[in-house]
Design an enzyme around this catalytic site. Structure first.
Site, PDB file in Angstrom:
ATOM      1  N   TRP A 179       1.278  -1.008   0.030  1.00 27.08           N
ATOM      2  CA  TRP A 179      -0.374  -0.172  -0.094  1.00 27.08           C
ATOM      3  C   TRP A 179       0.800   1.626   0.437  1.00 27.08           C
ATOM      4  O   TRP A 179       2.008   0.748   0.373  1.00 27.08           O
ATOM      5  CB  TRP A 179      -1.581  -0.189   1.182  1.00 27.08           C
ATOM      6  CG  TRP A 179      -0.309   0.375   2.321  1.00 27.08           C
ATOM      7  CD1 TRP A 179       0.545  -0.947   2.824  1.00 27.08           C
ATOM      8  CD2 TRP A 179       0.778   1.382   3.129  1.00 27.08           C
ATOM      9  NE1 TRP A 179       0.719  -0.654   4.391  1.00 27.08           N
ATOM     10  CE2 TRP A 179       0.968   0.753   4.310  1.00 27.08           C
ATOM     11  CE3 TRP A 179      -0.616   2.829   2.706  1.00 27.08           C
ATOM     12  CZ2 TRP A 179       1.155   1.660   5.485  1.00 27.08           C
ATOM     13  CZ3 TRP A 179       0.198   3.025   3.847  1.00 27.08           C
ATOM     14  CH2 TRP A 179       0.901   3.173   5.132  1.00 27.08           C
ATOM     15  N   THR A 218       4.067   0.021  18.856  1.00 22.96           N
ATOM     16  CA  THR A 218       3.853   0.386  17.555  1.00 22.96           C
ATOM     17  C   THR A 218       2.776   0.182  16.877  1.00 22.96           C
ATOM     18  O   THR A 218       1.876   0.454  16.422  1.00 22.96           O
ATOM     19  CB  THR A 218       4.665   0.967  16.374  1.00 22.96           C
ATOM     20  OG1 THR A 218       5.800  -0.365  15.278  1.00 22.96           O
ATOM     21  CG2 THR A 218       5.842   1.792  16.943  1.00 22.96           C
ATOM     22  N   GLU A 268       8.867   1.838   6.281  1.00 20.37           N
ATOM     23  CA  GLU A 268       8.704   2.564   7.162  1.00 20.37           C
ATOM     24  C   GLU A 268       8.429   3.828   7.115  1.00 20.37           C
ATOM     25  O   GLU A 268       7.386   4.216   7.602  1.00 20.37           O
ATOM     26  CB  GLU A 268       9.750   3.136   8.803  1.00 20.37           C
ATOM     27  CG  GLU A 268      10.055   1.460   9.270  1.00 20.37           C
ATOM     28  CD  GLU A 268       8.568   1.430  10.020  1.00 20.37           C
ATOM     29  OE1 GLU A 268       7.636   2.579  10.813  1.00 20.37           O
ATOM     30  OE2 GLU A 268       8.202   0.467  10.880  1.00 20.37           O
ATOM     31  N   ASP A 313       1.655  -3.378   8.924  1.00 24.29           N
ATOM     32  CA  ASP A 313       3.425  -3.271   8.729  1.00 24.29           C
ATOM     33  C   ASP A 313       3.818  -3.985  10.163  1.00 24.29           C
ATOM     34  O   ASP A 313       5.163  -4.412  10.073  1.00 24.29           O
ATOM     35  CB  ASP A 313       3.723  -2.360   8.306  1.00 24.29           C
ATOM     36  CG  ASP A 313       3.285  -2.120   6.457  1.00 24.29           C
ATOM     37  OD1 ASP A 313       2.087  -2.629   5.901  1.00 24.29           O
ATOM     38  OD2 ASP A 313       3.262  -0.870   6.476  1.00 24.29           O
ATOM     39  N   GLU A 340       7.290   8.303  14.340  1.00 25.59           N
ATOM     40  CA  GLU A 340       6.992   7.396  12.825  1.00 25.59           C
ATOM     41  C   GLU A 340       8.075   8.720  12.255  1.00 25.59           C
ATOM     42  O   GLU A 340       8.977   7.912  11.556  1.00 25.59           O
ATOM     43  CB  GLU A 340       6.018   7.428  11.819  1.00 25.59           C
ATOM     44  CG  GLU A 340       4.693   6.721  12.879  1.00 25.59           C
ATOM     45  CD  GLU A 340       5.640   4.311  12.309  1.00 25.59           C
ATOM     46  OE1 GLU A 340       6.705   4.577  11.822  1.00 25.59           O
ATOM     47  OE2 GLU A 340       5.054   3.962  13.355  1.00 25.59           O
ATOM     48  N   HIS A 381       4.592   5.507   6.924  1.00 31.19           N
ATOM     49  CA  HIS A 381       3.813   5.355   7.869  1.00 31.19           C
ATOM     50  C   HIS A 381       3.929   6.899   8.499  1.00 31.19           C
ATOM     51  O   HIS A 381       2.485   7.591   8.203  1.00 31.19           O
ATOM     52  CB  HIS A 381       5.028   4.481   9.218  1.00 31.19           C
ATOM     53  CG  HIS A 381       4.580   3.064   9.268  1.00 31.19           C
ATOM     54  ND1 HIS A 381       4.987   2.498   9.863  1.00 31.19           N
ATOM     55  CD2 HIS A 381       3.812   2.760   7.848  1.00 31.19           C
ATOM     56  CE1 HIS A 381       4.625   0.608   9.249  1.00 31.19           C
ATOM     57  NE2 HIS A 381       4.223   1.609   7.970  1.00 31.19           N
ATOM     58  N   HIS A 430       6.941  -6.756  10.655  1.00 36.53           N
ATOM     59  CA  HIS A 430       8.263  -5.911  11.135  1.00 36.53           C
ATOM     60  C   HIS A 430       8.733  -7.317  12.149  1.00 36.53           C
ATOM     61  O   HIS A 430       9.556  -7.289  12.794  1.00 36.53           O
ATOM     62  CB  HIS A 430       8.738  -4.953  11.683  1.00 36.53           C
ATOM     63  CG  HIS A 430       7.947  -3.929   9.708  1.00 36.53           C
ATOM     64  ND1 HIS A 430       7.677  -2.784   9.841  1.00 36.53           N
ATOM     65  CD2 HIS A 430       8.842  -4.552   8.568  1.00 36.53           C
ATOM     66  CE1 HIS A 430       7.669  -2.236   8.264  1.00 36.53           C
ATOM     67  NE2 HIS A 430       7.674  -3.442   7.726  1.00 36.53           N
ATOM     68  N   GLU A 460       8.390  -2.977  17.520  1.00 36.17           N
ATOM     69  CA  GLU A 460       7.353  -3.213  16.508  1.00 36.17           C
ATOM     70  C   GLU A 460       6.377  -3.715  17.205  1.00 36.17           C
ATOM     71  O   GLU A 460       5.440  -3.434  16.576  1.00 36.17           O
ATOM     72  CB  GLU A 460       8.024  -4.322  15.630  1.00 36.17           C
ATOM     73  CG  GLU A 460       9.093  -3.926  14.883  1.00 36.17           C
ATOM     74  CD  GLU A 460       8.998  -2.931  13.548  1.00 36.17           C
ATOM     75  OE1 GLU A 460       8.209  -2.090  12.719  1.00 36.17           O
ATOM     76  OE2 GLU A 460      10.214  -2.465  12.672  1.00 36.17           O
TER      77      GLU A 460
HETATM   78 FE   LIG Z   1       7.681  -1.007  12.085  1.00 33.30          FE
HETATM   79 FE   LIG Z   2       6.437   2.265  11.831  1.00 33.55          FE
END
Ligand SMILES: [Fe+2]
Ligand SMILES: [Fe+2]
Length: 322
Positions: A23, A161, A105, A190, A66, A108, A194, A158
């Site tokens: 995406w 988040t 990343e 995502d 981010e 984001h 990760h 990760e």
């Molecule tokens: Fe990440």
């Molecule tokens: Fe991120």
């Protein structure tokens, strides 16, 4: 690191997605080339009025975290075993991993920033100043250049988040903010992917070097996982002045709490089968026992902590005067 590096291409294929197949921020934002653009922005602004300041403060914090991506990329490229220059003057597999991960990343902060801008609720100039400070202030996550400790950190972070973006998605959905819910849900996806990659690296290190890996995990837990936005500040503010206020707001908004912290440790213990790891030195055995008891102990401490109810003033929420 040399042993694991041999499988980098397999890891990349399994855990990362190429730009054409993943995406992009545009998929979740009003299309500026369309005739409906203004209408769609108005809809976002209308819905955004219903979300309270605590919610937006956490959204800003998530965005800034981010957006400080240059800090994480440069930190990770400096970890032992990761090199942009090997003997043949080209980068090693780990550097390739870090760059591909950074590319993912980067979307984001991009999508969140654009959404904040369109929401009409945020003083973007103040957010931009905070981001610039945060990048300049850097971070010290207590791992040094040790890859074992760094992979514990990334495995943890990760997932943290993931939890944070996923909780934002849940709140947004409840409030009928479908576009925001979809967007944060996909970011959370995502982060989960990760997280799975970094926990896999640690799992493989446990097979090769169980005692040292165990001691590194214990070290990181004893020193606590420091949030990457630890140095967050307002314009003209002191380094780190906002962090405790920001984390109180995230807790009372139910987006990232002390209990989430404990749950992550519990989850890492179970993913890495900490209780079943054998062939340890006596010191590493003690570390294993410490780690197994840790969630229970922290849970009891967390239960006793009260989250303040204070109304903090964040410059990000004040009207912009140019
Ligand atoms: Fe990440
Ligand atoms: Fe991120």
């Amino acid at each position: 690191m040399l042993t694991l590096e041999k499988n980098i291409d397999i890891f990349v294929k399994k855990y990362l997605i190429t730009p054409e197949n993943i995406w992009q921020p545009t998929d979740f934002l009003p299309n500026p080339q369309s005739d409906n653009f203004i209408e769609e922005v108005e809809e976002i602004q209308e819905l955004s009025k219903d979300m309270d300041d605590d919610f937006w403060v956490v959204m800003v914090g998530d965005t800034i975290t981010e957006e400080a991506l240059p800090t994480y990329e440069s930190w990770l490229l400096d970890v032992e075993g990761i090199s942009q220059m090997n003997n043949e003057n080209s980068d090693n597999g780990w550097a390739k991993w870090i760059r591909l991960w950074t590319g993912e990343e980067n979307r984001h902060g991009d999508v969140l920033n654009k959404y904040l801008y369109l929401s009409g609720r945020i003083n973007m100039r103040e957010v931009e100043i905070t981001t610039q400070h945060l990048i300049a202030d850097g971070m010290d996550i207590g791992t040094g250049r040790d890859p074992y400790k760094n992979f514990v950190y990334t495995s943890f972070q990760e997932l943290a988040t993931y939890i944070s973006h996923n909780n934002v998605a849940k709140i947004a959905r409840k409030k009928g903010h479908k576009r925001l819910a979809k967007m944060t849900k996909i970011i959370a996806g995502d982060e989960m992917r990760h997280h799975q990659a970094y926990t896999e690296f640690v799992k493989q290190i446990f097979q090769h070097d169980p005692s040292e890996m165990m001691l590194s995990f214990q070290y990181m837990m004893k020193h606590k996982i420091i949030m990457p936005a630890m140095h967050i500040r307002h314009s003209k503010g002191q380094k780190g002045e906002l962090f405790s206020q920001f984390s109180s707001v995230a807790q009372r908004a139910g987006i990232y709490t002390g209990f989430d912290y404990v749950d992550i440790i519990k989850k890492l213990n179970s993913i890495w089968d900490i209780d079943k790891i054998s062939g340890l030195t006596s010191e590493a055995e003690k570390a294993r026992d410490y780690l197994m008891k840790l969630p229970e102990r922290l849970y009891r401490i967390t239960e006793r902590i009260e989250v303040p109810d204070t109304k903090y003033v964040f410059k990000w929420m004040k009207p912009l005067k140019l």
